[in-house]
Scaffold this active site. Structure first.
Site, short mmCIF file in Angstrom:
data_model
loop_
_atom_site.label_atom_id
_atom_site.label_comp_id
_atom_site.label_asym_id
_atom_site.label_seq_id
_atom_site.Cartn_x
_atom_site.Cartn_y
_atom_site.Cartn_z
CB SER A 231 0.87 36.08 -111.51
OG SER A 231 0.24 35.39 -110.44
CE1 TYR B 111 -0.31 32.17 -114.66
CE2 TYR B 111 -0.25 32.45 -112.27
CZ TYR B 111 -0.59 32.92 -113.52
OH TYR B 111 -1.20 34.15 -113.64
N1 LIG Z 1 -7.41 37.09 -113.32
C1 LIG Z 1 -6.59 37.00 -112.29
O1 LIG Z 1 -7.02 36.80 -111.14
C2 LIG Z 1 -5.10 37.16 -112.51
C3 LIG Z 1 -4.29 37.22 -111.37
C4 LIG Z 1 -2.92 37.39 -111.56
C5 LIG Z 1 -2.40 37.52 -112.84
N2 LIG Z 1 -3.23 37.44 -113.91
C6 LIG Z 1 -2.62 37.58 -115.23
O2 LIG Z 1 -3.36 38.56 -115.95
C7 LIG Z 1 -3.39 38.24 -117.34
C8 LIG Z 1 -4.81 38.14 -117.83
O3 LIG Z 1 -5.52 37.23 -117.03
P1 LIG Z 1 -7.07 36.97 -117.27
O4 LIG Z 1 -7.60 36.33 -116.05
O5 LIG Z 1 -7.71 38.20 -117.81
O6 LIG Z 1 -6.95 35.84 -118.41
P2 LIG Z 1 -8.00 35.30 -119.43
O7 LIG Z 1 -7.70 33.84 -119.53
O8 LIG Z 1 -9.39 35.75 -119.09
O9 LIG Z 1 -7.57 36.03 -120.78
C9 LIG Z 1 -6.42 35.67 -121.45
C10 LIG Z 1 -6.58 36.07 -122.91
O10 LIG Z 1 -5.41 35.65 -123.60
C11 LIG Z 1 -5.80 35.05 -124.82
N3 LIG Z 1 -4.77 34.12 -125.27
C12 LIG Z 1 -4.43 32.94 -124.72
N4 LIG Z 1 -3.48 32.35 -125.45
C13 LIG Z 1 -3.19 33.19 -126.49
C14 LIG Z 1 -2.30 33.13 -127.59
N5 LIG Z 1 -1.48 32.08 -127.77
N6 LIG Z 1 -2.27 34.16 -128.45
C15 LIG Z 1 -3.11 35.22 -128.30
N7 LIG Z 1 -3.98 35.33 -127.27
C16 LIG Z 1 -4.02 34.32 -126.38
C17 LIG Z 1 -7.11 34.35 -124.50
O11 LIG Z 1 -7.87 34.05 -125.67
C18 LIG Z 1 -7.77 35.37 -123.60
O12 LIG Z 1 -8.52 36.32 -124.33
C19 LIG Z 1 -2.59 36.94 -117.48
O13 LIG Z 1 -1.25 37.26 -117.80
C20 LIG Z 1 -2.67 36.32 -116.09
O14 LIG Z 1 -1.59 35.47 -115.84
C21 LIG Z 1 -4.57 37.26 -113.79
#
Ligand SMILES: NC(=O)c1ccc[n+]([C@@H]2O[C@H](COP(=O)([O-])OP(=O)(O)OC[C@H]3O[C@@H](n4cnc5c(N)ncnc54)[C@H](O)[C@@H]3O)[C@@H](O)[C@H]2O)c1
Length: 265
Positions: free
Chosen positions: A153, A166
Site C-alpha cells: 500500500s 496499517y
Molecule cells: N482497495 C484499496 O484501495 C487498496 C489500496 C491499497 C492497498 N490495498 C491492499 O490491497 C489488498 C486487497 O484490498 P481490498 O480492498 O481488495 O480488500 P478487501 O477487504 O475487499 O478484501 C480482502 C480479502 O481478504 C480476506 N481475508 C481477510 N482476512 C483473512 C484471513 N485471515 N484469511 C484469509 N482471507 C482473509 C477477506 O475475506 C477479503 O475477501 C490488501 O492487501 C490491501 O491492503 C487496497
C-alpha cells in the site's frame, strides 16, 4: 549460481501469459484478490483461491469451476496454508505463482491500541505473507522458478493521520519483498510488491457510500487521472508482473495508483 533465462513467450501469437501454470491467491474472495484470481484464470492459470469468506469464495469459484479451486481457510494459520500448497502440488505438480492480497485495515491511536491488536494486524498483514511464501518457496526452488507478488500500500511509504499501524505493516510487506527477492533470486524466483492506490473493492465502495459523493470527488481529484481504480486495473498489473513477460523484474515495487503518489501535497 547462475540461472538460465526463461524461454521467451511468443509475443505475436495468442499464447496466454499463464498457460499450464498454477497460482495461489490469498484474500481471493473479493476485491483486488478476486480480480487477480479472475485475471490469472483469464490469462490461462489454474487458481487456488484462499479466503475466510466462504460464501464469497464459493461464488467466485462458480464463475469458472474447472479453473478456480476455492479453499475456505485463514491465512494466519500456517497448517492451513501448508495444506493448500500440498493439495495444489498433488493436483498439478507445481505452484508457479503466489499472490498475497489478504489484509486488514487498521487505524488506531498508538497509546490506546492494545498489544493484541498490534499482533492481529501484523499477524495478518505481515506474518501471513511470510507464512505463505514459506510454504511455496521449497516447491518453487525445486522447480527452479516461481513468482511471488505481494500487495502493499502507499501507506507503507507515505500516509495520513490515523492509519497506524496499517502503514507499518505495509512497509514490512515491501521490505519482505526485497529480502525474499535477494535470497531466492539465485533459485530463479522473483518476488515483487504491487502498491495499489485507491481501488474500488467492495470494502472501498462501502467506505465511499459512508463518506458521500463530495468527499469521493475530492479523493478523485487527488489523482493525476482524476479517478480511482477498478480492482481489474490492479489485477492486470499483478498478472503481468507474475508472468514471464516480467522475467527480469524482481525486488521491485510497482505503484499502480493513478498518479496519487506523484503529488507533493
Ligand atoms: N482497495 C484499496 O484501495 C487498496 C489500496 C491499497 C492497498 N490495498 C491492499 O490491497 C489488498 C486487497 O484490498 P481490498 O480492498 O481488495 O480488500 P478487501 O477487504 O475487499 O478484501 C480482502 C480479502 O481478504 C480476506 N481475508 C481477510 N482476512 C483473512 C484471513 N485471515 N484469511 C484469509 N482471507 C482473509 C477477506 O475475506 C477479503 O475477501 C490488501 O492487501 C490491501 O491492503 C487496497
Amino acid at each position: 549460481m547462475s540461472v538460465a533465462s526463461p524461454a521467451q513467450p511468443n509475443r505475436i501469437g495468442a499464447t496466454p501469459l499463464h498457460e499450464h501454470k498454477t497460482a495461489i491467491v490469498t484474500g481471493a474472495a473479493q476485491g483486488i484478490g478476486a480480480a487477480v484470481a479472475r485475471q490469472l484464470v483469464a490469462d490461462g492459470a489454474l487458481v487456488w483461491a484462499v479466503d475466510i469468506d466462504g460464501d464469497a469464495g464459493r461464488a467466485l469459484a462458480a464463475i469458472a469451476p474447472d479453473r478456480i479451486r476455492f479453499v475456505n481457510a485463514d491465512v494466519t494459520d500456517s497448517s492451513a496454508l501448508s495444506a493448500v500448497v500440498a493439495e495444489a502440488v498433488r493436483d498439478s505438480g507445481r505452484v508457479d505463482i503466489l499472490v498475497t492480497s489478504a489484509s486488514m485495515d487498521a487505524g488506531h491511536d498508538a497509546v490506546e491500541m492494545s498489544p493484541q491488536t498490534w499482533d492481529a494486524v501484523m499477524g495478518l498483514n505481515v506474518k501471513s505473507v511470510w507464512l505463505a511464501a514459506r510454504e511455496v518457496l521449497p516447491t518453487m526452488t525445486a522447480a527452479g522458478h516461481g513468482a511471488i507478488v505481494n500487495i502493499g500500500s502507499l501507506h507503507g511509504r507515505m500516509t495520513v493521520e490515523g492509519a497506524f499501524p496499517y502503514g507499518v505493516s505495509k512497509a514490512g510487506v515491501e521490505a519482505m519483498g526485497r529480502s525474499l527477492a535477494l535470497d531466492y533470486g539465485p533459485a530463479g524466483i522473483r518476488v515483487n510488491t504491487v502498491i495499489p492506490g485507491w481501488t474500488r473493492s467492495e470494502r472501498v465502495e462501502q467506505h465511499f457510500e459512508r463518506i458521500g459523493p463530495d468527499e469521493v470527488a475530492r479523493i478523485d481529484a487527488t489523482h493525476a487521472l482524476r479517478r480511482t481504480a477498478s480492482p481489474a486495473e490492479v489485477a492486470d498489473a499483478v498478472s503481468f508482473i507474475a508472468s514471464d513477460r516480467a522475467s527480469f523484474v524482481t525486488g521491485a515495487t510497482w505503484i499502480v495508483d493513478g498518479g496519487l503518489g506523484a503529488r507533493f501535497a
